[in-house]
Design an enzyme around this catalytic site. Structure first.
Site, PDB file in Angstrom:
ATOM      1  N   LYS A 103       0.847  -1.195   0.000  1.00 44.18           N
ATOM      2  CA  LYS A 103       0.000   0.000   0.000  1.00 44.18           C
ATOM      3  C   LYS A 103       0.887   1.251   0.000  1.00 44.18           C
ATOM      4  O   LYS A 103       1.820   1.362   0.799  1.00 44.18           O
ATOM      5  CB  LYS A 103      -0.891  -0.011   1.249  1.00 44.18           C
ATOM      6  CG  LYS A 103      -1.959   1.051   1.294  1.00 44.18           C
ATOM      7  CD  LYS A 103      -2.821   0.866   2.534  1.00 44.18           C
ATOM      8  CE  LYS A 103      -3.904   1.926   2.621  1.00 44.18           C
ATOM      9  NZ  LYS A 103      -4.698   1.785   3.866  1.00 44.18           N
ATOM     10  N   HIS A 105      -0.234   4.432   0.383  1.00 41.24           N
ATOM     11  CA  HIS A 105      -0.831   5.571   1.065  1.00 41.24           C
ATOM     12  C   HIS A 105      -1.273   5.123   2.456  1.00 41.24           C
ATOM     13  O   HIS A 105      -1.169   3.944   2.789  1.00 41.24           O
ATOM     14  CB  HIS A 105      -2.028   6.114   0.276  1.00 41.24           C
ATOM     15  CG  HIS A 105      -3.126   5.109   0.071  1.00 41.24           C
ATOM     16  ND1 HIS A 105      -3.068   4.123  -0.890  1.00 41.24           N
ATOM     17  CD2 HIS A 105      -4.295   4.926   0.735  1.00 41.24           C
ATOM     18  CE1 HIS A 105      -4.175   3.390  -0.830  1.00 41.24           C
ATOM     19  NE2 HIS A 105      -4.924   3.850   0.148  1.00 41.24           N
TER      20      HIS A 105
END
Length: 218
Positions: A103, A105
């Site tokens: 991921k 963010h």
């Protein structure tokens, strides 16, 4: 056969986890039976599976506190249910799992849940090991955790198959990475269970023929 083994095999069949037919494993091998934790779809069944894993953990590891790791995707629910079952037995262990893609963010990273720190030990919970392909992928992911040691791996079924050589995949994994791999039952327990009913004769014969080709020599 021990009662808990019979109970576990019956559970796998009733939940649709253990199936017979023609399948292709992650290793590419054509197999006559399939063990798929993804078929567990109810709270009752995932809770029951966690209880079996917790029993195996307590039998093999004892009350030592480690960190449970469930490889995405099937290992995630196993890690969660096993941690719940262990908590009910008085052993409160943290758990974590991985994303298939990191991921970029929010909190970022590839891991979700508890993040082990240097010196802590991890126990991997998987559904099954065939040739060892998936567990080697998991060990590559584990390299991101500096100073963290894998203490053991638990699976539902030891398929007793060759790994990359003539030895069993679970034996090879243990020798390669230096930790034991435990299973609740193995394929010979399944054969013994099936042989109790003559209606299973065809499935028994197909599994035995498969093991003549891919069965481990040690």
């Amino acid at each position: 056969m021990e009662n808990y083994k019979r109970e576990f095999i019956q559970f796998l069949q009733n939940a649709g986890v253990l199936k017979f037919g023609d399948f292709t494993a992650k290793s590419g091998r054509k197999i006559p039976y399939f063990v798929n934790a993804g078929e567990i779809k109810t709270g009752e069944n995932i809770a029951k599976l966690g209880e079996f894993y917790a029993k195996s953990y307590l039998d093999k590891v004892g009350d030592k506190k480690t960190v449970l790791y469930g490889p995405a995707y099937k290992g995630i629910s196993i890690a969660v249910s096993t941690s719940i079952a262990l908590a009910k037995e008085g052993l409160n262990v943290p758990f974590f799992f991985n994303r298939k893609e990191a991921k970029d963010h929010g909190e970022g990273g590839v891991f979700v849940g508890y993040k082990p720190t240097q010196g802590e030990e991890v126990v991997i919970v998987e559904d099954v090991i065939t040739a060892g392909t998936a567990i080697r992928e998991t060990m590559e992911i584990m390299k991101a955790l500096e100073g963290v040691k894998v203490a053991a791996t638990f699976v539902m079924v030891d398929r007793k198959e060759k790994g990359q050589g003539e030895k069993g995949a679970m034996v090879e994994i243990g020798e390669e990475f230096g930790f034991p791999v435990y299973s609740v039952v193995d394929v010979y327990d399944i054969i013994e269970y099936l042989e109790e009913d003559k209606a299973n004769e065809e499935n028994v014969n197909r599994i035995k023929k498969y093991l003549e080709v891919y069965g481990a020599k040690a």
